[in-house]
Design an enzyme around this catalytic site. Structure first.
Site, short mmCIF file in Angstrom:
data_model
loop_
_atom_site.label_atom_id
_atom_site.label_comp_id
_atom_site.label_asym_id
_atom_site.label_seq_id
_atom_site.Cartn_x
_atom_site.Cartn_y
_atom_site.Cartn_z
N GLU A 109 0.83 -1.21 0.00
CA GLU A 109 0.00 0.00 0.00
C GLU A 109 0.86 1.26 0.00
OE1 GLU A 109 -2.13 -2.83 2.97
OE2 GLU A 109 -0.14 -2.63 2.05
N TRP A 159 19.20 -37.15 -12.49
CA TRP A 159 17.96 -36.45 -12.79
C TRP A 159 16.88 -37.41 -13.25
CZ3 TRP A 159 18.74 -32.06 -10.69
CH2 TRP A 159 19.96 -31.41 -10.81
N THR A 184 20.37 -36.17 1.51
CA THR A 184 20.47 -35.46 0.23
C THR A 184 21.78 -34.71 0.12
OG1 THR A 184 18.07 -35.24 -0.01
CG2 THR A 184 19.42 -33.64 -1.19
N LEU A 207 21.21 -25.85 -3.80
CA LEU A 207 19.84 -25.48 -3.42
C LEU A 207 19.54 -24.01 -3.68
CD1 LEU A 207 19.35 -27.47 -0.08
CD2 LEU A 207 18.78 -28.17 -2.42
N GLY A 267 14.96 -36.03 0.06
CA GLY A 267 14.72 -37.36 -0.49
C GLY A 267 13.47 -38.00 0.08
#
Length: 373
Positions: free
Chosen positions: A58, A177, A203, A211, A305
């Site tokens: 705002e 992947w 992981t 990440l 994972g």
């Protein structure tokens, strides 16, 4: 509901979405100011909450409009605040600017606001219309709403599987992947819209991930990186600890983890949190979420994972699920998406509905959301 009200509110929603992942600890809010006269409507300002939550949407919109704000309509996705924090109340700024009408999508459950903002506007003589496209507005504000009402962030669970529904295993710090570039790019957009991303110790050991958000020009939108490790046994050589200027790293360990491990991680630049253990889930997931909420996290992407995914799922603390499925099987080395349970558990869960299915070139994306949201 007038058609133009819904159109301008949807514009405000579009701006609010731009702030997702950037505005925490404050909610991502969108605001649009429209001037109407006999010649028609003119949009004179569009804004969203700025990075780190200030200034509010705002205030940005009012600054854009200047003197032209007088006598106009303000569309805002969340009830304007009415309390003094690090900035003055938005409700007071709206009144001072001479806005004549305010259209609000969602009430703010924060007890410092909770209807007070709308009441203050009305007491000052402004017309206020409420609950415009309320469900859509609530979906955008869901993380803020859950943080205030349930002391936890919105939890988005991301799963990547092969055509056989299994997740491939990373090997020796190298990820494997399940999906192609388009699906991975969409996953990075999820990262950019999250306040924090969470993985488990496994992981980090298997994939050594950074990440971060690797979409072009969006590195600064990388979320806080959270690692669950009850023993705090994260190597200080982990890739994510080498680029702390991009995004911070928080490691969550149990109260029993050795202080020497905490000291080593802190020297490496990580922040360390402690949480109680749960016999069946490792760390107590609810306690972890509460700790993140207390630090201002409103949207959490769980990208760990199958074991971590299973922990959140079994704790009943998942709100949205994104299942990316590649065209090739993960093979005999693959593991079930939820450690011991496959995707059928999600597909037939009575509390969830599959809301969307999208093609991402050769991959597919199924989006599930909790029904009671």
């Amino acid at each position: 509901m007038p058609e133009h009200d819904t159109a301008y509110m949807r514009t405000a929603f579009a701006f609010a979405r731009r702030a997702l992942g950037r505005a925490w600890p404050n909610p991502a809010v969108g605001a649009v100011i429209v001037k109407s006269d006999s010649s028609g409507d003119e949009v004179i300002a569009c804004a969203h909450t700025m990075r780190n939550g200030r200034p509010h949407a705002e205030q940005v919109a009012l600054a854009q409009a200047g003197e032209k704000a007088r006598g106009t309509t303000l569309y805002v996705t969340l009830e304007p605040c009415a309390h003094h924090g690090k900035t003055p109340p938005c409700a007071d700024a709206i009144i001072a600017a001479g806005i004549s009408r305010v259209v609000v999508s969602v009430h703010d459950p924060d007890p410092r606001v909770a209807g007070v903002g709308i009441t203050r506007l009305r007491n000052a003589g402004l017309r206020v219309d409420e609950d415009v496209l309320e469900q859509e507005g609530a979906d955008i504000a869901r993380g803020h709403i859950l943080r205030v009402t349930a002391n936890r962030p919105l939890v988005q669970l991301k799963l990547a599987v092969g055509s056989d529904g299994l997740s491939p295993r990373g090997r020796d710090g190298t990820p494997v992947w399940a999906t192609g570039e388009s699906a991975r790019a969409h996953g990075h957009l999820l990262r950019a819209r999250a306040d924090a991303i969470l993985v488990g110790h496994g992981t980090v050991s298997a994939d050594d991930p950074s990440l971060t958000c690797r979409l072009p020009g969006m590195a600064e939108d990388s979320p806080v990186r959270v690692v669950l490790s009850s023993t705090l046994d994260i190597p200080t050589s982990a890739s994510m600890l080498s680029d702390l200027d991009t995004a911070p790293v928080w490691v969550v360990g149990s109260h029993n983890a050795k202080s020497e491990r905490e000291d080593a991680l802190r020297v490496a630049g990580a922040d360390v949190l402690r949480a109680p253990e749960n016999d069946s889930l490792g760390l107590d997931i609810e306690a972890v979420l509460s700790a993140l909420a207390e630090r201002g996290i409103t949207r959490l992407l769980v990208e760990g994972g199958p074991k971590v995914a299973s922990s959140f799922w079994k704790a009943g603390l998942v709100d949205e699920i994104y299942v990316y499925k590649g065209p090739e099987p993960a093979g005999s080395d693959g593991i079930a998406a939820l450690a011991t349970d496959g995707l059928s558990v999600i597909e037939h869960a009575p509390g969830f509905v599959r809301e969307d299915t999208r093609a991402l070139r050769r991959d597919t994306l199924d989006i599930y959301r909790r029904k009671d949201r």
